[in-house]
Design an enzyme around this catalytic site. Structure first.
Site, PDB file in Angstrom:
ATOM      1  N   MET A   1     -12.282   3.493  -0.670  1.00 57.14           N
ATOM      2  CA  MET A   1     -13.038   3.729   0.402  1.00 57.14           C
ATOM      3  C   MET A   1     -13.741   5.062   0.232  1.00 57.14           C
ATOM      4  O   MET A   1     -13.487   6.162   0.537  1.00 57.14           O
ATOM      5  CB  MET A   1     -11.997   3.916   1.573  1.00 57.14           C
ATOM      6  CG  MET A   1     -11.096   2.727   2.056  1.00 57.14           C
ATOM      7  SD  MET A   1      -9.856   2.910   2.966  1.00 57.14           S
ATOM      8  CE  MET A   1      -8.532   2.800   1.470  1.00 57.14           C
TER       9      MET A   1
ATOM     10  N   ASP B   1      -5.755  -6.326   4.917  1.00 56.21           N
ATOM     11  CA  ASP B   1      -5.342  -5.045   4.839  1.00 56.21           C
ATOM     12  C   ASP B   1      -5.434  -4.403   6.303  1.00 56.21           C
ATOM     13  O   ASP B   1      -6.318  -4.146   6.543  1.00 56.21           O
ATOM     14  CB  ASP B   1      -6.178  -4.327   3.608  1.00 56.21           C
ATOM     15  CG  ASP B   1      -5.683  -2.836   3.360  1.00 56.21           C
ATOM     16  OD1 ASP B   1      -4.557  -2.642   3.852  1.00 56.21           O
ATOM     17  OD2 ASP B   1      -6.401  -2.088   2.771  1.00 56.21           O
TER      18      ASP B   1
ATOM     19  N   HIS C   1      -1.507  -1.813  -4.400  1.00 54.32           N
ATOM     20  CA  HIS C   1      -2.585  -1.581  -3.682  1.00 54.32           C
ATOM     21  C   HIS C   1      -2.941  -0.094  -3.431  1.00 54.32           C
ATOM     22  O   HIS C   1      -2.100   0.363  -3.058  1.00 54.32           O
ATOM     23  CB  HIS C   1      -2.727  -2.281  -2.397  1.00 54.32           C
ATOM     24  CG  HIS C   1      -3.863  -1.986  -1.351  1.00 54.32           C
ATOM     25  ND1 HIS C   1      -4.945  -2.700  -1.620  1.00 54.32           N
ATOM     26  CD2 HIS C   1      -4.074  -0.978  -0.439  1.00 54.32           C
ATOM     27  CE1 HIS C   1      -5.831  -2.585  -0.579  1.00 54.32           C
ATOM     28  NE2 HIS C   1      -5.349  -1.179  -0.141  1.00 54.32           N
TER      29      HIS C   1
ATOM     30  N   SER D   1       0.863  -1.162  -0.059  1.00 56.63           N
ATOM     31  CA  SER D   1       0.047  -0.156  -0.033  1.00 56.63           C
ATOM     32  C   SER D   1       0.954   1.104   0.138  1.00 56.63           C
ATOM     33  O   SER D   1       1.967   1.503   0.980  1.00 56.63           O
ATOM     34  CB  SER D   1      -0.891  -0.014   1.349  1.00 56.63           C
ATOM     35  OG  SER D   1      -1.204   1.380   1.726  1.00 56.63           O
TER      36      SER D   1
ATOM     37  N   MET E   1     -10.864  -6.237   6.122  1.00 58.13           N
ATOM     38  CA  MET E   1     -10.201  -5.220   6.634  1.00 58.13           C
ATOM     39  C   MET E   1      -9.724  -5.724   8.017  1.00 58.13           C
ATOM     40  O   MET E   1     -10.547  -6.104   8.926  1.00 58.13           O
ATOM     41  CB  MET E   1     -10.841  -4.036   7.015  1.00 58.13           C
ATOM     42  CG  MET E   1     -11.090  -3.495   5.527  1.00 58.13           C
ATOM     43  SD  MET E   1      -9.755  -2.903   4.502  1.00 58.13           S
ATOM     44  CE  MET E   1      -8.751  -1.728   5.870  1.00 58.13           C
TER      45      MET E   1
ATOM     46  N   ASP F   1      -4.987   3.079  -2.272  1.00 63.64           N
ATOM     47  CA  ASP F   1      -5.988   3.560  -1.496  1.00 63.64           C
ATOM     48  C   ASP F   1      -6.747   4.813  -1.709  1.00 63.64           C
ATOM     49  O   ASP F   1      -5.984   5.915  -1.463  1.00 63.64           O
ATOM     50  CB  ASP F   1      -5.478   3.689   0.003  1.00 63.64           C
ATOM     51  CG  ASP F   1      -5.157   2.142   0.592  1.00 63.64           C
ATOM     52  OD1 ASP F   1      -5.796   1.238   0.770  1.00 63.64           O
ATOM     53  OD2 ASP F   1      -3.869   2.138   0.951  1.00 63.64           O
TER      54      ASP F   1
ATOM     55  N   HIS G   1      -8.407   0.292  -3.898  1.00 63.36           N
ATOM     56  CA  HIS G   1      -9.007   0.125  -2.757  1.00 63.36           C
ATOM     57  C   HIS G   1     -10.207   1.327  -2.514  1.00 63.36           C
ATOM     58  O   HIS G   1      -9.669   2.414  -1.838  1.00 63.36           O
ATOM     59  CB  HIS G   1      -8.368  -0.150  -1.442  1.00 63.36           C
ATOM     60  CG  HIS G   1      -8.947  -0.289  -0.009  1.00 63.36           C
ATOM     61  ND1 HIS G   1      -8.309  -0.613   1.108  1.00 63.36           N
ATOM     62  CD2 HIS G   1     -10.466  -0.539  -0.015  1.00 63.36           C
ATOM     63  CE1 HIS G   1      -9.483  -0.717   2.085  1.00 63.36           C
ATOM     64  NE2 HIS G   1     -10.541  -0.444   1.380  1.00 63.36           N
TER      65      HIS G   1
ATOM     66  N   MET H   1      -9.447   7.357  -0.716  1.00 59.65           N
ATOM     67  CA  MET H   1     -10.162   7.826   0.216  1.00 59.65           C
ATOM     68  C   MET H   1     -11.022   9.208  -0.168  1.00 59.65           C
ATOM     69  O   MET H   1     -10.297  10.122  -0.759  1.00 59.65           O
ATOM     70  CB  MET H   1      -9.604   7.955   1.540  1.00 59.65           C
ATOM     71  CG  MET H   1      -8.724   6.616   1.995  1.00 59.65           C
ATOM     72  SD  MET H   1      -7.917   7.056   3.556  1.00 59.65           S
ATOM     73  CE  MET H   1      -7.088   5.430   3.654  1.00 59.65           C
TER      74      MET H   1
HETATM   75  O1  LIG Z   1      -6.740   0.663   3.407  1.00 60.51           O
HETATM   76  C1  LIG Z   1      -5.901   0.975   4.206  1.00 60.51           C
HETATM   77  C2  LIG Z   1      -6.235   1.944   5.351  1.00 60.51           C
HETATM   78  O2  LIG Z   1      -7.598   2.446   5.439  1.00 60.51           O
HETATM   79  C3  LIG Z   1      -4.723   0.257   4.205  1.00 60.51           C
HETATM   80  O3  LIG Z   1      -4.206  -0.230   2.887  1.00 60.51           O
HETATM   81  C4  LIG Z   1      -3.617   0.794   4.908  1.00 60.51           C
HETATM   82  O4  LIG Z   1      -2.932   1.876   4.178  1.00 60.51           O
HETATM   83  C5  LIG Z   1      -2.499  -0.117   4.961  1.00 60.51           C
HETATM   84  O5  LIG Z   1      -1.363   0.247   5.878  1.00 60.51           O
HETATM   85  P1  LIG Z   1      -0.754  -0.419   7.172  1.00 60.51           P
HETATM   86  O6  LIG Z   1      -1.731  -0.627   7.958  1.00 60.51           O
HETATM   87  O7  LIG Z   1       0.003  -1.823   6.517  1.00 60.51           O
HETATM   88  O8  LIG Z   1       0.492   0.512   7.252  1.00 60.51           O
HETATM   89 FE   LIG Z   2      -6.174  -0.506   1.658  1.00 57.25          FE
END
Ligand SMILES: O=C(CO)[C@@H](O)[C@H](O)COP(=O)(O)O
Ligand SMILES: [Fe+2]
Length: 228
Positions: free
Chosen positions: A72, A175, A35, A10, A141, A37, A70, A39
Site C-alpha cells: 500500500m 482482504d 500477508h 495479516s 479489497m 501489509d 501487500h 504502508m
Molecule cells: O490491508 C489491510 C488493511 O489495509 C488488511 O490486510 C488488514 O490488516 C486486515 O485486517 P482485518 O480487516 O482482517 O482486521
Molecule cells: Fe492487506
C-alpha cells in the site's frame, strides 16, 4: 480448477514488537501463507514497515513461509528489487498506485516474485480485467486500505463473482474484515486466498479460526467444481 483454499493471516494487528514470533505462531497454527501489509503514509494514511523488517522476518522464520507483500505504497516500482532481495515471494501492488502496470508486472517477474494486483473499493473490476491474464493473484479489497479491524464491505462480492466467472483458475484474494462471520460470502463468491487479521489475531484459538476459514472456503471450491 487449479486453485485451492489458502489462509493468510495479516500480522498488522499483532504485537508489532514481536513480529517474528507472531509469524512463527501463525504458521504453527496452520496458516498457509503470511500477508504482510506495507504502508508508506502516502498511498494510505498509515505507516507500517519496509524491506529491512521483511528481511529480518525472513531470517527469523526461515525459507518456507510464503510472504505475500501487500504494497500500500505510492510508486510501488521503487521497492520491487529491495523486497525481492529481502525474501518476498509475491509482490501485490495497487492498480491505483502506478501508471505503468505492464512494466511493473514485468519487473516483478524478472525479480523472481509472483505478481499480485490489488484494487481499492472504488476501483472497478473492469479496470483490473485487462491484466488478469498476466498476474498470479487478484486482490479485491473489502475495506478501504490503511487499517485493520474495519467492517467488511459485502458489496465487493460482485467483483469477486465476476472475476471468478471470467478467470476460473485465477487466485482471488479478499482482504479486510474477513473472519468467521463473513467467510461464507467470500467463499461463495469465489475467493480462494483469504486474508484475515483481527479475527485470527484477537482470537484465543487462532488455529480453530484458520481451520474454519479454510474448511468453508474448500467446501465452496468443491461445490463449484461439482456444479461445473
Ligand atoms: O490491508 C489491510 C488493511 O489495509 C488488511 O490486510 C488488514 O490488516 C486486515 O485486517 P482485518 O480487516 O482482517 O482486521
Ligand atoms: Fe492487506
Amino acid at each position: 480448477m487449479a486453485y485451492s483454499a489458502k489462509i493468510g493471516p495479516s500480522i498488522l494487528n499483532s504485537d508489532l514488537a514481536c513480529l517474528g514470533s507472531e509469524c512463527t505462531r501463525m504458521m504453527d497454527c496452520g496458516a498457509d501463507y503470511l500477508h504482510l501489509d506495507v504502508m508508506d503514509g502516502h498511498f494510505v494514511p498509515n505507516i507500517t514497515f519496509g524491506h529491512p523488517v521483511v528481511e529480518c522476518l525472513r531470517n527469523q522464520v526461515g525459507p518456507e513461509p510464503f510472504f505475500d507483500l501487500h504494497m500500500m505504497v505510492a510508486r510501488p516500482e521503487q521497492w520491487v528489487r529491495p523486497m525481492a532481495a529481502a525474501g518476498a515471494d509475491q509482490y501485490t501492488f495497487h492498480l491505483e498506485a502506478t501508471s505503468n502496470v505492464g512494466n511493473l508486472i514485468k519487473e516483478i517477474r524478472e525479480s523472481g516474485m509472483k505478481v499480485g494486483l490489488a484494487i481499492k473499493p472504488n476501483t472497478t473490476v473492469e479496470e483490473m480485467a485487462p491484466w488478469a491474464g498476466q498476474i498470479d493473484m487478484a486482490l479485491v479489497m473489502t475495506v478501504e486500505p490503511g487499517f485493520g479491524g474495519q467492517k467488511f464491505m459485502e458489496d465487493m462480492m460482485t467483483k469477486v463473482s465476476w472475476l471468478r466467472s471470467q478467470f476460473p483458475s485465477l487466485d482471488i484474494e479478499v482482504d479486510g474484515g474477513v473472519g468467521p462471520d463473513t467467510i461464507h460470502k467470500c467463499a461463495d463468491a469465489g475467493a480462494n486466498m483469504i486474508v484475515s487479521g483481527s479475527a485470527i489475531m484477537k482470537s484465543d484459538d487462532p488455529r480453530s479460526v484458520i481451520t474454519l476459514l479454510r474448511n468453508v472456503c474448500a467446501e465452496a471450491i468443491q461445490k463449484r467444481s461439482l456444479d461445473r
